[in-house]
Design an enzyme around this catalytic site. Structure first.
Site, PDB file in Angstrom:
ATOM      1  N   HIS A   1      -9.651  -3.919   9.622  1.00  0.00           N
ATOM      2  CA  HIS A   1      -9.429  -3.628   8.016  1.00  0.00           C
ATOM      3  C   HIS A   1      -9.866  -4.958   7.257  1.00  0.00           C
ATOM      4  O   HIS A   1     -10.298  -4.992   6.312  1.00  0.00           O
ATOM      5  CB  HIS A   1      -8.171  -3.594   7.973  1.00  0.00           C
ATOM      6  CG  HIS A   1      -7.641  -2.022   7.815  1.00  0.00           C
ATOM      7  ND1 HIS A   1      -8.838  -0.763   7.158  1.00  0.00           N
ATOM      8  CD2 HIS A   1      -6.757  -1.253   8.252  1.00  0.00           C
ATOM      9  CE1 HIS A   1      -8.132   0.326   7.434  1.00  0.00           C
ATOM     10  NE2 HIS A   1      -6.828  -0.004   8.023  1.00  0.00           N
TER      11      HIS A   1
ATOM     12  N   HIS B   1      -6.918  -2.155  14.863  1.00  0.00           N
ATOM     13  CA  HIS B   1      -7.062  -1.391  13.762  1.00  0.00           C
ATOM     14  C   HIS B   1      -6.913  -2.323  12.466  1.00  0.00           C
ATOM     15  O   HIS B   1      -7.585  -2.438  11.731  1.00  0.00           O
ATOM     16  CB  HIS B   1      -6.186  -0.107  13.800  1.00  0.00           C
ATOM     17  CG  HIS B   1      -6.254   0.394  12.729  1.00  0.00           C
ATOM     18  ND1 HIS B   1      -6.939   1.786  12.294  1.00  0.00           N
ATOM     19  CD2 HIS B   1      -5.603   0.450  11.271  1.00  0.00           C
ATOM     20  CE1 HIS B   1      -6.772   2.369  11.151  1.00  0.00           C
ATOM     21  NE2 HIS B   1      -6.054   1.567  10.477  1.00  0.00           N
ATOM     22  N   GLU B   2      -5.477  -3.052  12.498  1.00  0.00           N
ATOM     23  CA  GLU B   2      -5.277  -3.777  11.023  1.00  0.00           C
ATOM     24  C   GLU B   2      -6.214  -5.072  11.159  1.00  0.00           C
ATOM     25  O   GLU B   2      -6.728  -5.457   9.926  1.00  0.00           O
ATOM     26  CB  GLU B   2      -3.695  -4.040  11.230  1.00  0.00           C
ATOM     27  CG  GLU B   2      -2.865  -2.886  11.361  1.00  0.00           C
ATOM     28  CD  GLU B   2      -3.047  -1.721  10.539  1.00  0.00           C
ATOM     29  OE1 GLU B   2      -3.724  -2.142   9.706  1.00  0.00           O
ATOM     30  OE2 GLU B   2      -2.550  -0.658  10.841  1.00  0.00           O
TER      31      GLU B   2
ATOM     32  N   GLU C   1      -9.771   3.886   5.962  1.00  0.00           N
ATOM     33  CA  GLU C   1      -9.132   4.488   7.425  1.00  0.00           C
ATOM     34  C   GLU C   1      -9.919   5.171   8.420  1.00  0.00           C
ATOM     35  O   GLU C   1      -9.787   4.802   9.415  1.00  0.00           O
ATOM     36  CB  GLU C   1      -7.952   5.385   6.583  1.00  0.00           C
ATOM     37  CG  GLU C   1      -6.920   4.650   6.098  1.00  0.00           C
ATOM     38  CD  GLU C   1      -6.276   3.338   6.683  1.00  0.00           C
ATOM     39  OE1 GLU C   1      -6.547   3.103   7.735  1.00  0.00           O
ATOM     40  OE2 GLU C   1      -5.770   2.375   5.894  1.00  0.00           O
TER      41      GLU C   1
ATOM     42  N   GLU D   1       0.961  -1.202  -0.102  1.00  0.00           N
ATOM     43  CA  GLU D   1      -0.078   0.160  -0.104  1.00  0.00           C
ATOM     44  C   GLU D   1       0.785   1.131   0.106  1.00  0.00           C
ATOM     45  O   GLU D   1       1.827   1.344   0.661  1.00  0.00           O
ATOM     46  CB  GLU D   1      -0.849   0.027   1.223  1.00  0.00           C
ATOM     47  CG  GLU D   1      -1.984   1.144   1.171  1.00  0.00           C
ATOM     48  CD  GLU D   1      -2.838   1.261   2.420  1.00  0.00           C
ATOM     49  OE1 GLU D   1      -2.743   0.402   2.958  1.00  0.00           O
ATOM     50  OE2 GLU D   1      -3.662   1.944   2.379  1.00  0.00           O
TER      51      GLU D   1
ATOM     52  N   GLY E   1       2.906   2.429  10.836  1.00  0.00           N
ATOM     53  CA  GLY E   1       2.814   1.653  11.976  1.00  0.00           C
ATOM     54  C   GLY E   1       2.882   0.010  11.698  1.00  0.00           C
ATOM     55  O   GLY E   1       3.328  -0.676  12.097  1.00  0.00           O
ATOM     56  N   ALA E   2       1.848  -0.257  10.907  1.00  0.00           N
ATOM     57  CA  ALA E   2       1.160  -1.465  10.612  1.00  0.00           C
ATOM     58  C   ALA E   2       0.536  -1.490   9.285  1.00  0.00           C
ATOM     59  O   ALA E   2       0.137  -0.482   8.847  1.00  0.00           O
ATOM     60  CB  ALA E   2       0.714  -2.185  11.748  1.00  0.00           C
ATOM     61  N   MET E   3       0.324  -2.714   8.809  1.00  0.00           N
ATOM     62  CA  MET E   3      -0.386  -2.915   7.424  1.00  0.00           C
ATOM     63  C   MET E   3      -1.342  -4.095   7.484  1.00  0.00           C
ATOM     64  O   MET E   3      -0.836  -5.262   7.870  1.00  0.00           O
ATOM     65  CB  MET E   3       0.882  -2.886   6.327  1.00  0.00           C
ATOM     66  CG  MET E   3       0.140  -3.261   4.928  1.00  0.00           C
ATOM     67  SD  MET E   3      -0.927  -1.892   4.521  1.00  0.00           S
ATOM     68  CE  MET E   3      -1.913  -2.623   3.318  1.00  0.00           C
ATOM     69  N   GLU E   4      -2.268  -3.897   6.914  1.00  0.00           N
ATOM     70  CA  GLU E   4      -3.517  -4.943   6.872  1.00  0.00           C
ATOM     71  C   GLU E   4      -3.278  -5.989   6.041  1.00  0.00           C
ATOM     72  O   GLU E   4      -4.596  -6.404   5.611  1.00  0.00           O
ATOM     73  CB  GLU E   4      -4.807  -4.316   7.179  1.00  0.00           C
ATOM     74  CG  GLU E   4      -5.370  -3.404   5.701  1.00  0.00           C
ATOM     75  CD  GLU E   4      -4.722  -2.066   5.605  1.00  0.00           C
ATOM     76  OE1 GLU E   4      -3.839  -1.471   6.293  1.00  0.00           O
ATOM     77  OE2 GLU E   4      -5.553  -1.314   4.641  1.00  0.00           O
TER      78      GLU E   4
HETATM   79  N1  BES Z   1      -3.199   0.983   5.758  1.00  0.00           N
HETATM   80  C1  BES Z   1      -2.392   1.499   6.655  1.00  0.00           C
HETATM   81  C2  BES Z   1      -0.826   1.264   6.595  1.00  0.00           C
HETATM   82  C3  BES Z   1      -0.422   2.075   5.530  1.00  0.00           C
HETATM   83  C4  BES Z   1      -0.467   3.619   5.647  1.00  0.00           C
HETATM   84  C5  BES Z   1       0.327   1.665   4.427  1.00  0.00           C
HETATM   85  C6  BES Z   1      -0.031   4.266   4.601  1.00  0.00           C
HETATM   86  C7  BES Z   1       0.922   2.334   3.582  1.00  0.00           C
HETATM   87  C8  BES Z   1       0.925   3.548   3.367  1.00  0.00           C
HETATM   88  C9  BES Z   1      -2.776   0.977   8.150  1.00  0.00           C
HETATM   89  O1  BES Z   1      -4.042   0.459   8.272  1.00  0.00           O
HETATM   90  C10 BES Z   1      -2.823   2.006   9.327  1.00  0.00           C
HETATM   91  O2  BES Z   1      -3.611   2.841   9.129  1.00  0.00           O
HETATM   92  N2  BES Z   1      -1.816   2.161   9.964  1.00  0.00           N
HETATM   93  C11 BES Z   1      -1.572   3.148  10.924  1.00  0.00           C
HETATM   94  C12 BES Z   1      -1.946   2.869  12.346  1.00  0.00           C
HETATM   95  C13 BES Z   1      -3.546   3.001  12.628  1.00  0.00           C
HETATM   96  C14 BES Z   1      -3.573   2.518  14.159  1.00  0.00           C
HETATM   97  C15 BES Z   1      -3.801   4.120  12.445  1.00  0.00           C
HETATM   98  C16 BES Z   1      -0.065   3.462  10.959  1.00  0.00           C
HETATM   99  O3  BES Z   1       0.760   2.656  10.324  1.00  0.00           O
HETATM  100  O4  BES Z   1       0.217   4.599  11.632  1.00  0.00           O
HETATM  101 ZN    ZN Z   2      -5.675   1.773   8.663  1.00  0.00          ZN
END
Ligand code: BES
Ligand code: ZN
Length: 861
Positions: A305, A301-302, A324, A122, A265-268
């Site tokens: 998703h 959160h993940e 999001e 992503e 932070g992380a990816m779903e």
């Molecule tokens: N889908 C996002 C991660 C992401 C963001 C991938 C931008 C590529 C580009 C994931 O679900 C997300 O939103 N992660 C957040 C943490 C969340 C608790 C709000 C993050 O990584 O900060």
């Molecule tokens: Zn997210």
């Protein structure tokens, strides 16, 4: 000279792809510097739209071969990919490319982190793996075969269910083969692959229909003891989504992998979530209560998703808030249920004001659903996420809890398996409630923070609230239409009893009045309860009224807010007129701190005060020039005044909130620790660090150790602790991130730039690691008085490092450019210094598209 201006993509130009994919087969022959990716994809024309050339995205791919129905084809290279001559009938695509994971420092696509292969796709990273229609509205079933050499990659994972694993030890070099199949159609951005020397922390979960799911958290050997908390959080999330949203998990396995080098932070990714190790690994000795809470929220959160993002995804990246905003809203509901609802609400509003308000009130302001972008990675913003979640909260407030639940059921039923838009989302609510949401939809298209004013009138037995709304111009939006603003209001009598329980006033016009009859005495309103809309509120009330609300408001959010407003006005008075801290605020706060019936976590929040950066924003809005040194001095004065005013109380609070027994990260003990640590920080101003020294020495967990470390640094007595802390934790990357951060956070404003420069010369300053870079540079930019020191030295340090990082990791560089977004708040001298740095960055040869877009937008406004 710089490259030509990057291309702008517009929402209004959306066109479907033109082909449908039946299935995708990928084979990966892993090699650190030369990985082969072989793809077999069955395409067929989408007969509703078959008027455009067949285009596949691709970036930095070494082409080996490409065949259509078995015949080698020539590739016509176009911007961002290739066009190929194909039949207007179903056909098979076969391609082979080579990529170099080791050289991939941008951490997008397939890359290596500590010898382990992992992916981040992503938003548009899949195109760095193979030729593909890398857009979220193209959904397909994937089968993935991974081949590698057994010694280095005993674990090889992809999305879906593992079908097969073979370790052929008879051969040399012994090849590993692993095959994964994902039965659920998905866009390429949810693809993931992980391979490496990993160990699993395992568990199982029985879903509501009785299916067993194998759960694993994969980590590097040595980190096994940091997985238990994350696993519990995962099981709680799975259960919660079943109970509250009726959503069940849909694969036989669910895997989480921790990686050290990660931009976000992380990816779903479907069935294979990839986490920044800082967002999943935790032990009492190494992680703070704040870390535990964040880990629980991110895992939720993940996981959430899986339904809001994966089963129902986005048609295009303009619709990012569809997944999001909704998923942030869902994870906030989860945290409120697991922990304390008012504390979570206050935390979220603090974050919104700290991150989203400055964005929406500066040059980077954009709607929750943007209408154009150059680089989508720049739009994973506080506005899309946090304001996007607030918009869903308002919708729920307006339609009510039951109607919200019904609408969500319809959303899942109607759109499962689809790539959707905000229009689809709104329509679900319109159809299930019969409400016309045309005006409400403006929340998605109008940028800026609306300002609401409240004026009171009392005549006969009728009490009237006169409300107005307006919104300042933002980039590209000079004039705005009134929005639908739910204003939650309660009325209190002089004793603090509720004479009208919370009621939602729907403000839809620029000016509107709401009357309440039958009030024999003049009631006291408590407005915008629970922060029912993401607006700024101006109320014509005095400090006595605020002190009354601080003592009596029955809405916990507004009670906290009353204290906050008192603190804010006291600070602004000190900054602008040099007045002393407001004694009524201090005495009101003291009464509250003594009240043992109040949750310690809530009292700890009460002790807080607006940040220096928030004050700068408020002063700027009020037409003052923000003076960082004066702001810093005023906040110090108020903290000193608190320490003095509460001197007799602090030792008691500190003692009463010590937690005995083994460490638990639950809300209750964590709340006690947050209050005792807040007390410690004030106590340190009185005892010169004696209590902090003691706590540092005896601390049995990171929450206590880090708070004591901070107090000592704040008192200027941290020298020994700096050495001891490093010595104790030099082998733990996540704790060493904290070691760097703390020294930056507590640097004297005038020393910040030199402190940072010295830290960057430390052998452990691995600047290519995003966590380490942010631990130093991100924290420096957040040090308001130091970053904005009149010398401009810190501006230059940040710009130097952003220029250095950009060619290596554009995404992290661009995100950090937002440190410069508030440049117009300050005096002419600072503005000139800031502008010079922005222009220096903008003038770099070969600057990334990501960073170019950010600095141009910041400079333009
Ligand atoms: N889908 C996002 C991660 C992401 C963001 C991938 C931008 C590529 C580009 C994931 O679900 C997300 O939103 N992660 C957040 C943490 C969340 C608790 C709000 C993050 O990584 O900060
Ligand atoms: Zn997210």
């Amino acid at each position: 000279m710089k490259d030509a201006a990057p291309q702008t993509i517009y929402l209004k130009d959306y066109k479907p792809f033109g082909w449908i994919i039946d299935d995708v087969h990928l084979t990966f022959r892993l090699h650190p510097t030369a990985t082969r990716v072989i793809s077999r994809i069955r395409f067929r024309p989408d007969y509703e739209v078959h008027d455009r050339p067949f285009m596949l995205h691709g970036e930095g791919l070494k082409h080996i071969s490409a065949k259509v129905d078995g015949h080698e084809v020539t590739l016509n290279h176009v911007e961002g990919g290739i066009e190929v001559e194909v039949p207007h009938a179903p056909f098979n695509w076969e391609a082979e490319v080579e990529i170099n994971p080791q050289a991939n420092t941008a951490l997008e696509g397939l890359y290596m982190s500590n010898g382990m292969y992992c992916t981040q796709c992503e938003a548009e990273g899949f195109r760095k793996i193979t030729w593909y229609p890398d857009r979220p509205d193209v959904m397909a079933q994937f089968t993935v075969r991974i081949e590698s050499d057994a010694e280095h990659t005993p674990v090889m994972l992809s999305n879906g269910n593992g079908l097969y694993y073979e370790q052929d030890n008879a051969q040399s070099p012994a090849p590993n083969i692993s095959i994964y199949q994902d039965p659920w159609p998905k866009p390429a951005y949810l693809f993931a692959l992980v391979a490496g020397d990993l160990v699993a922390h395992e568990d199982t979960f029985k879903t509501m229909s009785g299916k067993d799911v194998r759960l694993s958290i994969y980590v590097r050997p040595g980190d096994e003891h940091k997985c238990a908390f994350g696993m519990e959080a995962l099981k709680k999330s799975m259960k919660w989504d079943e109970e509250v949203y009726g959503r069940e998990y849909d694969l036989d396995e669910f895997n989480i992998v921790a990686v050290d080098d990660f931009n976000m932070g992380a990816m779903e990714n479907k069935g294979l979530n990839i986490f920044n190790s800082s967002c999943v690994l935790a032990s009492p000795e190494t992680a703070t209560d704040g870390n535990f809470e964040r880990i629980e929220a991110i895992i939720a959160h993940e996981y959430f998703h899986n339904w809001t993002g994966n089963r129902i995804t986005c048609r295009d990246w303009f619709q990012l808030c569809l997944k999001e905003g909704l998923t942030v809203f869902r994870d906030a509901q989860f945290t409120a249920d697991m922990r304390s609802e008012p504390v979570k609400r206050i935390d979220d509003v603090l974050a919104l004001r700290a991150r989203q308000f400055p964005e929406d009130q500066g040059p980077l302001s954009h709607p929750v659903r943007p209408e154009s972008f150059q680089e989508i990675n720049n739009f994973y913003t506080a506005t899309v996420y946090e304001k996007g979640a607030e918009v869903i909260g308002m919708l729920k407030t307006l339609v009510g809890d039951d109607a919200y639940a019904k609408a969500l059921d319809l959303y899942f039923e109607r759109h499962d398996g689809q790539a959707c838009t905000i229009e689809d989302w709104i329509k679900v609510f319109e159809d299930s409630t019969g409400r016309d949401l045309t005006q409400f939809k403006l929340w998605y298209s109008q940028s800026g923070t609306p300002e609401v004013t409240v004026r009171e009138e009392y005549e006969g037995d009728t009490f009237t609230l006169h409300l107005t709304q307006s919104s300042a111009p933002t980039p590209g939006q000079d004039v705005k239409a009134p929005q639908v603003i739910p204003v939650a209001v309660g009325l209190l009598n002089d004793n603090g009893d509720e004479v009208l329980p919370t009621k939602i006033l729907e403000l839809t016009e620029a000016e509107q009045s709401f009357s309440f009859k039958g009030h024999a005495t003049r009631p006291i309103p408590s407005a915008l309860r629970g922060f029912s809309a993401p607006v700024t509120l101006t109320q014509d009330i005095d400090n006595a009224r605020r002190a009354f609300l601080l003592a009596h408001d029955t809405d916990p959010f507004n009670r906290w807010e009353a204290g906050r407003d008192l603190a804010r006005d006291s600070l602004i008075g000190t900054i602008v007129k040099g007045t002393a801290p407001n004694p009524d605020y201090l005495s009101g706060l003291k009464t509250l701190l003594r009240d043992d019936r109040l949750d310690p976590a809530y009292r700890a929040l009460m002790l807080g005060q607006p940040s220096q950066s928030e004050l700068a924003g408020i002063l700027h809005k009020q037409g003052h020039t923000a003076d960082p040194a004066a702001i810093h001095a005023a906040t110090e004065t108020l903290r000193d005044a608190k320490a003095k005013a509460f001197a007799d109380l602090l030792p008691d609070i500190y003692a009463a909130n010590q937690v005995a027994g083994p460490f638990s990260p639950d809300a209750e003990p964590a709340g006690k620790r947050s209050l005792s640590n807040a007390a410690l920080s004030l106590l340190t101003r009185l005892d010169g660090g004696e209590a902090a020294e003691k706590q540092y020495k005896s601390a049995g967990n990171m929450t206590l150790q880090l708070a004591a470390f901070g107090a000592l640094l704040d008192a200027g007595k941290g020298e020994n602790a700096v050495a001891a802390f490093y010595d104790q934790w030099k082998d733990d990357r996540l704790v060493i991130d904290k070691w760097f951060s703390m020294q930056v956070m507590f640097a004297n404003p005038e020393d910040l730039a030199t402190t940072v420069t010295t830290l960057t010369q430390h052998a452990d300053f691995d600047w290519k690691n995003p966590n380490r870079f942010r631990a130093v540079m991100g924290v420096m930019a957040a040090h308001h008085a130091g970053f904005n020191h009149e010398s401009g030295a810190a501006y230059k340090v940040l710009a130097d490092w952003l220029i250095k990082l950009d060619p290596v990791n554009p995404q992290t560089t661009a995100r950090m450019c937002s440190a410069f977004q508030t440049w117009k708040r300050y005096d002419a001298n600072r503005q000139a210094l800031l502008k010079a740095q922005l222009e220096r960055i903008a003038g770099q040869d070969g600057l990334s598209r990501d960073t170019t877009e950010m600095v141009t937008r910041i400079l333009e406004a």
